[in-house]
Design an enzyme around this catalytic site. Structure first.
Site, PDB file in Angstrom:
ATOM      1  N   HIS A 206       0.852  -1.197   0.000  1.00 57.83           N
ATOM      2  CA  HIS A 206       0.000   0.000   0.000  1.00 57.83           C
ATOM      3  C   HIS A 206       0.883   1.240   0.000  1.00 57.83           C
ATOM      4  O   HIS A 206       2.102   1.129  -0.118  1.00 57.83           O
ATOM      5  CB  HIS A 206      -0.991  -0.012   1.171  1.00 57.83           C
ATOM      6  CG  HIS A 206      -0.359  -0.083   2.532  1.00 57.83           C
ATOM      7  ND1 HIS A 206       0.470   0.903   3.026  1.00 57.83           N
ATOM      8  CD2 HIS A 206      -0.433  -1.025   3.504  1.00 57.83           C
ATOM      9  CE1 HIS A 206       0.854   0.580   4.238  1.00 57.83           C
ATOM     10  NE2 HIS A 206       0.341  -0.599   4.554  1.00 57.83           N
TER      11      HIS A 206
ATOM     12  N   HIS B  51       4.200   1.374   2.085  1.00 58.79           N
ATOM     13  CA  HIS B  51       5.366   0.692   1.501  1.00 58.79           C
ATOM     14  C   HIS B  51       5.899   1.492   0.315  1.00 58.79           C
ATOM     15  O   HIS B  51       7.106   1.628   0.133  1.00 58.79           O
ATOM     16  CB  HIS B  51       4.991  -0.712   1.002  1.00 58.79           C
ATOM     17  CG  HIS B  51       4.296  -1.553   2.030  1.00 58.79           C
ATOM     18  ND1 HIS B  51       2.994  -1.977   1.880  1.00 58.79           N
ATOM     19  CD2 HIS B  51       4.712  -2.031   3.223  1.00 58.79           C
ATOM     20  CE1 HIS B  51       2.642  -2.688   2.943  1.00 58.79           C
ATOM     21  NE2 HIS B  51       3.662  -2.729   3.784  1.00 58.79           N
TER      22      HIS B  51
ATOM     23  N   CYS C  36       3.149 -11.543  21.823  1.00 57.39           N
ATOM     24  CA  CYS C  36       2.144 -11.030  20.881  1.00 57.39           C
ATOM     25  C   CYS C  36       2.387 -11.699  19.531  1.00 57.39           C
ATOM     26  O   CYS C  36       3.463 -11.540  18.945  1.00 57.39           O
ATOM     27  CB  CYS C  36       2.230  -9.510  20.733  1.00 57.39           C
ATOM     28  SG  CYS C  36       1.173  -8.912  19.384  1.00 57.39           S
TER      29      CYS C  36
ATOM     30  N   CYS D 257       3.014  -9.185  16.572  1.00 56.94           N
ATOM     31  CA  CYS D 257       4.364  -8.611  16.508  1.00 56.94           C
ATOM     32  C   CYS D 257       5.433  -9.696  16.435  1.00 56.94           C
ATOM     33  O   CYS D 257       6.572  -9.412  16.123  1.00 56.94           O
ATOM     34  CB  CYS D 257       4.672  -7.771  17.740  1.00 56.94           C
ATOM     35  SG  CYS D 257       3.538  -6.427  17.994  1.00 56.94           S
TER      36      CYS D 257
ATOM     37  N   CYS E  42      -1.096  -5.248  23.735  1.00 55.93           N
ATOM     38  CA  CYS E  42      -0.033  -4.866  22.810  1.00 55.93           C
ATOM     39  C   CYS E  42      -0.374  -3.489  22.229  1.00 55.93           C
ATOM     40  O   CYS E  42      -1.471  -3.298  21.705  1.00 55.93           O
ATOM     41  CB  CYS E  42       0.070  -5.892  21.687  1.00 55.93           C
ATOM     42  SG  CYS E  42       0.894  -5.228  20.233  1.00 55.93           S
TER      43      CYS E  42
ATOM     44  N   HIS F 248      -1.283  -3.855  18.375  1.00 60.89           N
ATOM     45  CA  HIS F 248      -2.406  -4.676  17.924  1.00 60.89           C
ATOM     46  C   HIS F 248      -3.635  -4.580  18.819  1.00 60.89           C
ATOM     47  O   HIS F 248      -4.702  -5.078  18.459  1.00 60.89           O
ATOM     48  CB  HIS F 248      -1.969  -6.130  17.780  1.00 60.89           C
ATOM     49  CG  HIS F 248      -0.973  -6.312  16.675  1.00 60.89           C
ATOM     50  ND1 HIS F 248       0.392  -6.155  16.850  1.00 60.89           N
ATOM     51  CD2 HIS F 248      -1.139  -6.581  15.360  1.00 60.89           C
ATOM     52  CE1 HIS F 248       1.006  -6.346  15.708  1.00 60.89           C
ATOM     53  NE2 HIS F 248       0.124  -6.590  14.785  1.00 60.89           N
TER      54      HIS F 248
ATOM     55  N   LYS G  95      -3.347   4.852  11.519  1.00 65.21           N
ATOM     56  CA  LYS G  95      -2.317   4.286  10.653  1.00 65.21           C
ATOM     57  C   LYS G  95      -3.024   3.381   9.657  1.00 65.21           C
ATOM     58  O   LYS G  95      -3.976   2.712   9.977  1.00 65.21           O
ATOM     59  CB  LYS G  95      -1.323   3.487  11.490  1.00 65.21           C
ATOM     60  CG  LYS G  95      -0.136   3.026  10.678  1.00 65.21           C
ATOM     61  CD  LYS G  95       0.695   1.998  11.431  1.00 65.21           C
ATOM     62  CE  LYS G  95       1.691   1.370  10.492  1.00 65.21           C
ATOM     63  NZ  LYS G  95       2.072   0.027  10.898  1.00 65.21           N
TER      64      LYS G  95
ATOM     65  N   LYS H  65      -3.971  -3.268   6.926  1.00 69.79           N
ATOM     66  CA  LYS H  65      -4.881  -4.207   6.288  1.00 69.79           C
ATOM     67  C   LYS H  65      -6.068  -4.494   7.211  1.00 69.79           C
ATOM     68  O   LYS H  65      -7.212  -4.507   6.786  1.00 69.79           O
ATOM     69  CB  LYS H  65      -4.124  -5.490   5.996  1.00 69.79           C
ATOM     70  CG  LYS H  65      -4.855  -6.411   5.050  1.00 69.79           C
ATOM     71  CD  LYS H  65      -4.057  -7.685   4.883  1.00 69.79           C
ATOM     72  CE  LYS H  65      -4.848  -8.720   4.115  1.00 69.79           C
ATOM     73  NZ  LYS H  65      -4.169 -10.018   4.137  1.00 69.79           N
TER      74      LYS H  65
HETATM   75  N1  MSP Z   1       9.372  -7.140   7.654  1.00 68.06           N
HETATM   76  C1  MSP Z   1       9.497  -6.026   8.516  1.00 68.06           C
HETATM   77  C2  MSP Z   1      10.736  -5.217   8.203  1.00 68.06           C
HETATM   78  C3  MSP Z   1      12.020  -6.000   8.263  1.00 68.06           C
HETATM   79  S1  MSP Z   1      13.361  -5.033   7.795  1.00 68.06           S
HETATM   80  C4  MSP Z   1      14.685  -5.925   8.194  1.00 68.06           C
HETATM   81  C5  MSP Z   1       8.291  -5.122   8.367  1.00 68.06           C
HETATM   82  N2  MSP Z   1       7.586  -5.231   7.240  1.00 68.06           N
HETATM   83  S2  MSP Z   1       6.285  -4.369   6.875  1.00 68.06           S
HETATM   84  O1  MSP Z   1       5.766  -4.940   5.655  1.00 68.06           O
HETATM   85  O2  MSP Z   1       5.404  -4.279   7.968  1.00 68.06           O
HETATM   86  O3  MSP Z   1       6.808  -2.952   6.505  1.00 68.06           O
HETATM   87  C6  MSP Z   1       6.932  -1.925   7.463  1.00 68.06           C
HETATM   88  C7  MSP Z   1       7.412  -0.723   6.747  1.00 68.06           C
HETATM   89  O4  MSP Z   1       6.529  -0.372   5.664  1.00 68.06           O
HETATM   90  C8  MSP Z   1       7.471   0.552   7.570  1.00 68.06           C
HETATM   91  O5  MSP Z   1       8.620   0.639   8.367  1.00 68.06           O
HETATM   92  C9  MSP Z   1       7.449   1.580   6.477  1.00 68.06           C
HETATM   93  O6  MSP Z   1       8.664   1.609   5.821  1.00 68.06           O
HETATM   94  C10 MSP Z   1       6.392   1.013   5.558  1.00 68.06           C
HETATM   95  N3  MSP Z   1       5.052   1.375   5.992  1.00 68.06           N
HETATM   96  C11 MSP Z   1       4.026   0.522   6.193  1.00 68.06           C
HETATM   97  N4  MSP Z   1       2.924   1.245   6.559  1.00 68.06           N
HETATM   98  C12 MSP Z   1       3.214   2.548   6.608  1.00 68.06           C
HETATM   99  C13 MSP Z   1       2.452   3.727   6.771  1.00 68.06           C
HETATM  100  N5  MSP Z   1       1.167   3.727   7.045  1.00 68.06           N
HETATM  101  N6  MSP Z   1       3.099   4.908   6.616  1.00 68.06           N
HETATM  102  C14 MSP Z   1       4.402   4.974   6.230  1.00 68.06           C
HETATM  103  N7  MSP Z   1       5.127   3.883   6.053  1.00 68.06           N
HETATM  104  C15 MSP Z   1       4.627   2.638   6.401  1.00 68.06           C
HETATM  105  O7  MSP Z   1       8.049  -4.335   9.256  1.00 68.06           O
END
Ligand code: MSP
Length: 645
Positions: A21, A24, A129, A132, A146, A149, A298, A301
């Site tokens: 989304h 990312h 959790c 997490c 948590c 969550h 935030k 999903k």
């Molecule tokens: N797999 C772990 C990261 C491991 S790195 C060694 C993870 N994955 S995640 O799919 O949850 O991605 C988290 C990251 O996605 C956040 O740190 C950020 O970079 C991005 N984002 C996901 N949702 C976000 C928002 N709503 N806003 C901004 N960035 C966010 O955590």
């Protein structure tokens, strides 16, 4: 601080339990913008992204989808991998934690840390959790739940392997203190330091296979798999072929991670301690940004408030989307996502300011010189000032980019665009075209050079648009070849060919993506509607009566004054049989002195409006094209007050 000749940037590797989304997309676009910037700054760059595929979370998502974890991970990892080219992400590699090289690397590091006595076996009871995938200490919970969550963690008792993270607490505090930019912006550095005020607990780094098999087996106990974070973080070095790889040698010392604040703790605490324990130098910078939120929550999903990047790209275009994300969010702070704001920026900054500048500049270059502007003659102080500001912009921009303040980098470019638009208005090339061709060449030269600079500075943000513009400008160096050094080479003729025709870079849009009709386009006119175009149907047509209701009169300007506080407005006194004060947006297009005595057409029955404290009673009619604003008047002197029919 000065960087060496290389740069290494990473995004988080994303979990494959959900579709990508805009959260990312944002981190990945930011990392892409910085990589591209580093390339035009002349550095050898390596840009890594990828997917995080082990652990409970993935197993549960796969079960839900009725697939094996591997098949499921292949599918969702594929979604990320195929999304990035569509967002023009220029990553050099895409790592998956299920890659065999990565898995071997994790085992090697585990062995190394184990050999040095930093791993021990112990029984543990804790609050876990599942969302997490980690244990929580009581004090970290909010009302027993948590904080991420909002679920009550389960009490789990099991024997596990632990990483002696506590050993590195003092070292880490010291490292962060000595390297103020290690974690940035500062608020996140402070957050980590404040967390480190409490004694650091050791990190549980295993999961018994009785509970989870989808992971990397511990090299020293095959009954356990590696905790997903200990596995995932290592991607940043395994992708560089740690330990022997040439890439590792070259790029690791200049590593910069990009993440959002949700994963600050693993990156700001676990990872540096892991590196230290494995005998690897710490990374150079951890760059942390805030969250994109939708209606103040935030995006996630489970909340069902996900904004999908490709939907927006399809409607508004990729570069408008990239521009918006980088212009709107202050790196480090949360931002509210809104489509209206995106449309606002597209229309104002892109269609109006930038689009208009490009189209009027190129139109004039073609009209006056067939696209081949002759050498400039002697420059005037205004030209020199413009040149200096355009060259200074390159340095301001580089400072902003080095310190991750992207919105300021863009703001600086737009100030440059504003200065250039103003220079054109003031120099009025369309007047010079009639009176002074030599001066015209000099002026047009000073229009094109800043445009070249702007195109180069825009490239990291909007690669497609910048390359288009570089094509129109006839530059032989484009994209990554147009480096900051080359941009500074003012008037470097060798690189410039004939100027081309600009197509509509950014058509104006309505929310939801409808393109505005041409007649409604404000400054950005492409073509007037022709007879061949379909006339608007039914309700859209103006009745004859509606036109009759407009009281249009011929008038003569008897006074014209500058409204000092305004960038656009002049105050006119017009005789239409009676004296009328009319405030008109003519500044920069007409000198007040030149207006006195001119005939104009006034809309005489308009509701009065107060503009900067002056009551305006009527409007004057004007036409607008790329060259500027042109007042309408009868073609022979006509009695004041005559009605226009
Ligand atoms: N797999 C772990 C990261 C491991 S790195 C060694 C993870 N994955 S995640 O799919 O949850 O991605 C988290 C990251 O996605 C956040 O740190 C950020 O970079 C991005 N984002 C996901 N949702 C976000 C928002 N709503 N806003 C901004 N960035 C966010 O955590």
């Amino acid at each position: 601080e000065p960087l060496s000749g290389a740069y290494y940037g990473t995004t988080p590797i994303y979990y494959v339990n959900a579709e990508p989304h805009i959260g990312h997309a944002y981190t990945t676009i930011v990392a892409d913008v910085v990589s591209r910037y580093q390339r035009i700054a002349g550095r050898d760059t390596f840009f890594l992204t990828g997917t995080d595929e082990h652990g409970d979370k993935i197993v549960r998502a796969a079960e839900k989808a009725g697939m094996s974890p591997k098949a499921y991970a292949d599918k969702v990892s594929g979604l990320f991998r195929s999304l990035w080219p569509k967002l023009n992400i220029s990553n050099d590699d895409f790592i998956r934690t299920t890659d065999s090289d990565h898995m071997a690397c994790v085992q090697r590091i585990l062995d190394k840390v184990n050999d040095s006595g930093d791993i021990y076996f112990s029984e543990y009871t804790g609050l876990y959790c599942f969302g997490c995938e980690r244990f929580y200490a009581e004090r970290e919970l909010e009302n027993g739940k948590c904080p991420d969550h909002q679920t009550v963690p389960e009490e789990i008792r099991e024997s596990n392997y632990f990483f002696r993270m506590s050993r590195y607490q003092d070292w880490l505090i010291d490292h962060i203190r000595k390297n103020p930019e290690f974690i940035r912006p500062e608020r996140f550095r402070n957050e980590v330091l404040s967390f480190l005020k409490e004694p650091l607990e050791d990190l549980c780094i295993s999961r018994p296979k009785s509970r989870l098999t989808w992971g990397i087996t511990l090299p020293f106990d095959e009954n356990y798999v590696t905790y997903v974070w200990f596995d995932a973080l290592i991607n940043y070095v395994s992708a560089l072929d740690y330990p022997e790889g040439e890439r590792f040698r070259r790029f690791w010392p200049v590593a910069q991670h990009f993440i959002a604040k949700d994963i600050l703790k693993p990156h700001g605490i676990y990872w540096p301690c892991m590196l230290k324990a494995a005998g690897i130098e710490p990374f150079q910078h951890l760059n942390v940004h805030g969250w994109w939120q939708v209606s103040s929550g935030k995006m996630s999903k489970s909340l069902g408030n996900v904004v999908r990047p490709l939907d927006l790209v399809d409607i508004y275009g990729l570069d408008a989307f990239r521009y918006f994300l980088l212009r709107e969010m202050v790196f480090g702070l949360d931002s509210e996502f809104s489509e209206e704001a995106l449309v606002g920026r597209l229309n104002a900054d892109l269609a109006n300011d930038l689009g208009n500048l490009v189209s009027r500049s190129l139109t004039m270059a073609r009209k006056y010189f067939k696209g081949e502007i002759p050498d400039p003659a002697e420059s005037h102080p205004e030209d020199e000032a413009l040149r200096k500001s355009a060259l200074d912009l390159i340095d301001t921009y580089a400072d902003c980019m080095d310190s991750m303040v992207f919105h300021k980098a863009l703001r600086a470019i737009w100030e440059g665009i504003g200065r250039l638009n103003k220079y054109i208005d003031t120099m009025a090339p369309w007047v010079l075209a009639k009176s002074d061709p030599e001066r015209l060449a000099t002026v047009m030269h000073h229009v094109v050079e800043p445009l070249r600079i702007i195109s180069g500075l825009l490239w990291p943000f909007m690669p497609e648009t910048a390359e288009k513009l570089q094509g129109y400008l006839g530059l032989s160096d484009r994209g990554r070849d147009l480096t900051l050094d080359r941009l500074k080479d003012w008037g470097g003729k060798a690189t410039t060919g004939p100027l081309g025709k600009a197509v509509d870079l950014f058509p104006r849009v309505e929310p939801g993506g409808e393109k505005k009709p041409a007649a409604d386009k404000g400054g950005q006119k492409k073509s007037a509607p022709t007879r061949a175009e379909k006339a608007p149907a039914g309700d859209d047509l103006l009745s004859f009566q509606a036109f009759q209701d407009m009281d249009l009169r011929v008038g003569t300007v008897i006074r014209a004054e500058d409204l000092v506080d305004s960038k656009k407005l002049l105050r006119l006194t017009v005789d239409i049989g009676e004296e009328r004060t009319v405030v008109a947006g003519l500044k920069g297009h007409y000198e007040p002195g030149d207006l006195v005595g001119r005939q104009v057409i006034v809309v005489a029955n308009l509701k009065p409006a107060k503009l900067l404290g002056v009551e305006s009673r009527g409007m004057v009619l004007a036409a607008e094209d790329e060259a500027g604003i042109h007042l309408l008047a009868p073609d022979v002197q006509t009695a004041v007050g005559s009605k226009v029919r």
